[in-house]
Write a protein that holds these residues in place. Structure first.
Motif, PDB file in Angstrom:
ATOM      1  N   GLN A  21       0.831  -1.202   0.000  1.00 12.51           N
ATOM      2  CA  GLN A  21       0.000   0.000   0.000  1.00 12.51           C
ATOM      3  C   GLN A  21       0.867   1.253   0.000  1.00 12.51           C
ATOM      4  N   ALA A  22       1.928   1.259   0.797  1.00 14.84           N
ATOM      5  CA  ALA A  22       2.812   2.431   0.854  1.00 14.84           C
ATOM      6  C   ALA A  22       3.436   2.702  -0.502  1.00 14.84           C
ATOM      7  N   CYS A  23       3.888   1.653  -1.176  1.00 10.51           N
ATOM      8  CA  CYS A  23       4.517   1.801  -2.491  1.00 10.51           C
ATOM      9  C   CYS A  23       3.517   2.302  -3.525  1.00 10.51           C
ATOM     10  N   SER A  24       2.403   1.632  -3.610  1.00 12.32           N
ATOM     11  CA  SER A  24       1.373   1.987  -4.584  1.00 12.32           C
ATOM     12  C   SER A  24       0.849   3.408  -4.366  1.00 12.32           C
ATOM     13  N   ASN A  25       0.578   3.752  -3.113  1.00 13.53           N
ATOM     14  CA  ASN A  25       0.066   5.096  -2.811  1.00 13.53           C
ATOM     15  C   ASN A  25       1.093   6.173  -3.146  1.00 13.53           C
ATOM     16  N   ALA A  26       2.354   5.907  -2.849  1.00 13.37           N
ATOM     17  CA  ALA A  26       3.399   6.908  -3.084  1.00 13.37           C
ATOM     18  C   ALA A  26       3.591   7.217  -4.559  1.00 13.37           C
ATOM     19  N   TYR A  27       3.555   6.193  -5.388  1.00 15.35           N
ATOM     20  CA  TYR A  27       3.884   6.394  -6.797  1.00 15.35           C
ATOM     21  C   TYR A  27       2.681   6.458  -7.730  1.00 15.35           C
ATOM     22  N   PHE A  28       1.532   5.949  -7.280  1.00 12.95           N
ATOM     23  CA  PHE A  28       0.350   5.948  -8.141  1.00 12.95           C
ATOM     24  C   PHE A  28      -0.878   6.571  -7.484  1.00 12.95           C
ATOM     25  N   LYS A  29      -0.737   7.036  -6.256  1.00 14.75           N
ATOM     26  CA  LYS A  29      -1.801   7.725  -5.518  1.00 14.75           C
ATOM     27  C   LYS A  29      -3.063   6.885  -5.349  1.00 14.75           C
ATOM     28  N   THR A  30      -2.874   5.558  -5.312  1.00 16.97           N
ATOM     29  CA  THR A  30      -3.993   4.641  -5.086  1.00 16.97           C
ATOM     30  C   THR A  30      -3.421   3.334  -4.557  1.00 16.97           C
ATOM     31  N   PHE A  31      -4.254   2.574  -3.854  1.00 13.20           N
ATOM     32  CA  PHE A  31      -3.795   1.256  -3.426  1.00 13.20           C
ATOM     33  C   PHE A  31      -4.285   0.216  -4.415  1.00 13.20           C
ATOM     34  N   ASP A  32      -3.317  -0.327  -5.136  1.00  9.73           N
ATOM     35  CA  ASP A  32      -3.571  -1.389  -6.101  1.00  9.73           C
ATOM     36  C   ASP A  32      -2.356  -2.312  -6.020  1.00  9.73           C
ATOM     37  N   GLU A  33      -2.581  -3.556  -5.618  1.00  9.21           N
ATOM     38  CA  GLU A  33      -1.474  -4.497  -5.442  1.00  9.21           C
ATOM     39  C   GLU A  33      -0.624  -4.632  -6.698  1.00  9.21           C
ATOM     40  N   ALA A  34      -1.251  -4.510  -7.859  1.00  8.88           N
ATOM     41  CA  ALA A  34      -0.523  -4.637  -9.127  1.00  8.88           C
ATOM     42  C   ALA A  34       0.380  -3.434  -9.396  1.00  8.88           C
ATOM     43  N   LEU A  35       0.187  -2.358  -8.650  1.00  9.84           N
ATOM     44  CA  LEU A  35       0.980  -1.142  -8.834  1.00  9.84           C
ATOM     45  C   LEU A  35       2.008  -0.962  -7.716  1.00  9.84           C
ATOM     46  N   SER A  36       2.447  -2.063  -7.154  1.00 12.63           N
ATOM     47  CA  SER A  36       3.439  -2.026  -6.089  1.00 12.63           C
ATOM     48  C   SER A  36       4.721  -2.682  -6.571  1.00 12.63           C
ATOM     49  N   CYS A  37       5.851  -2.071  -6.242  1.00 11.15           N
ATOM     50  CA  CYS A  37       7.152  -2.631  -6.606  1.00 11.15           C
ATOM     51  C   CYS A  37       7.603  -3.690  -5.612  1.00 11.15           C
ATOM     52  N   ILE A  38       6.809  -3.940  -4.596  1.00 13.78           N
ATOM     53  CA  ILE A  38       7.057  -5.035  -3.661  1.00 13.78           C
ATOM     54  C   ILE A  38       5.831  -5.935  -3.730  1.00 13.78           C
ATOM     55  N   GLN A  39       6.067  -7.215  -3.756  1.00 14.92           N
ATOM     56  CA  GLN A  39       4.968  -8.171  -3.840  1.00 14.92           C
ATOM     57  C   GLN A  39       5.099  -9.178  -2.702  1.00 14.92           C
ATOM     58  N   LEU A  40       4.044  -9.922  -2.465  1.00 14.53           N
ATOM     59  CA  LEU A  40       4.091 -10.986  -1.472  1.00 14.53           C
ATOM     60  C   LEU A  40       4.070 -12.316  -2.203  1.00 14.53           C
ATOM     61  N   GLY A  41       4.920 -13.211  -1.775  1.00 12.27           N
ATOM     62  CA  GLY A  41       4.987 -14.536  -2.364  1.00 12.27           C
ATOM     63  C   GLY A  41       5.003 -15.579  -1.266  1.00 12.27           C
ATOM     64  N   GLU A  42       4.981 -16.825  -1.667  1.00 12.49           N
ATOM     65  CA  GLU A  42       5.014 -17.897  -0.685  1.00 12.49           C
ATOM     66  C   GLU A  42       6.282 -18.716  -0.863  1.00 12.49           C
ATOM     67  N   ARG A  43       6.896 -19.029   0.250  1.00 11.60           N
ATOM     68  CA  ARG A  43       8.111 -19.849   0.230  1.00 11.60           C
ATOM     69  C   ARG A  43       8.105 -20.755   1.455  1.00 11.60           C
ATOM     70  N   ASN A  44       8.215 -22.035   1.216  1.00 11.74           N
ATOM     71  CA  ASN A  44       8.192 -23.029   2.294  1.00 11.74           C
ATOM     72  C   ASN A  44       6.953 -22.882   3.181  1.00 11.74           C
ATOM     73  N   GLY A  45       5.821 -22.569   2.553  1.00 13.90           N
ATOM     74  CA  GLY A  45       4.560 -22.454   3.277  1.00 13.90           C
ATOM     75  C   GLY A  45       4.352 -21.159   4.028  1.00 13.90           C
ATOM     76  N   ALA A  46       5.286 -20.227   3.906  1.00 17.33           N
ATOM     77  CA  ALA A  46       5.176 -18.947   4.609  1.00 17.33           C
ATOM     78  C   ALA A  46       5.116 -17.796   3.605  1.00 17.33           C
ATOM     79  N   VAL A  47       4.381 -16.771   3.950  1.00 16.87           N
ATOM     80  CA  VAL A  47       4.306 -15.574   3.112  1.00 16.87           C
ATOM     81  C   VAL A  47       5.575 -14.761   3.337  1.00 16.87           C
ATOM     82  N   LYS A  48       6.168 -14.303   2.237  1.00 20.56           N
ATOM     83  CA  LYS A  48       7.400 -13.507   2.298  1.00 20.56           C
ATOM     84  C   LYS A  48       7.303 -12.342   1.321  1.00 20.56           C
ATOM     85  N   PRO A  49       7.802 -11.177   1.706  1.00 23.81           N
ATOM     86  CA  PRO A  49       7.885 -10.086   0.738  1.00 23.81           C
ATOM     87  C   PRO A  49       8.890 -10.444  -0.358  1.00 23.81           C
ATOM     88  N   VAL A  50       8.563 -10.090  -1.582  1.00 21.96           N
ATOM     89  CA  VAL A  50       9.460 -10.294  -2.718  1.00 21.96           C
ATOM     90  C   VAL A  50       9.912  -8.904  -3.157  1.00 21.96           C
TER      91      VAL A  50
END
Length: 130
Positions: A21-50
């Motif tokens: 949300q911080a990334c998307s809001n800063a650069y695109f003035k809206t919260f859109d997960e697709a507009l974030s330069c950081i994403q969340l992924g799954e690794r070994n069954g745990a959520v991790k920032p990518v």
């Protein structure tokens, strides 16, 4: 000198998406997960920032030479040179470079640290290595 965003080990991500949300809001003035330069992924069954590792694969793939490394080791996109071809997006091994619908240029992390400040778990940090 290399400046980049890193994920601290030993801290569990709560998938609250405050970083996105911080990334998307800063650069695109809206919260859109697709507009974030950081994403969340799954690794070994745990959520991790990518996050962008500043590897330069995007710069290597850019036919316009619109992506260059600055003195701090951060790869940035020159919006005037970018033709929005998407080659950098295809080349990103972490899938964090993106081309928003209708955008005139691609986007990627510039290690600004806004996501790190927004993370309530304090699992993101900007590091600078000589």
């Amino acid at each position: 000198m290399v400046k980049k965003l890193v994920v601290k080990k030993g801290i569990e991500c709560q998938a609250c998406k405050a970083c996105m949300q911080a990334c998307s809001n800063a650069y695109f003035k809206t919260f859109d997960e697709a507009l974030s330069c950081i994403q969340l992924g799954e690794r070994n069954g745990a959520v991790k920032p990518v996050v962008c590792s500043q590897c330069g694969k995007c710069a290597e793939a850019c036919p316009e030479n619109a992506i260059t490394q600055n003195s701090k080791g951060v790869y940035t996109i020159n919006k005037k040179l970018c033709k929005a071809c998407g080659k950098c997006v295809e080349a990103c091994p972490f899938h964090v470079a993106f081309l928003a619908d209708g955008a005139a240029s691609a986007s990627k992390c510039v290690a600004c640290g806004l996501c790190a400040k927004a993370c309530p778990m304090e699992m993101l940090e900007i590091v600078v290595k000589e």
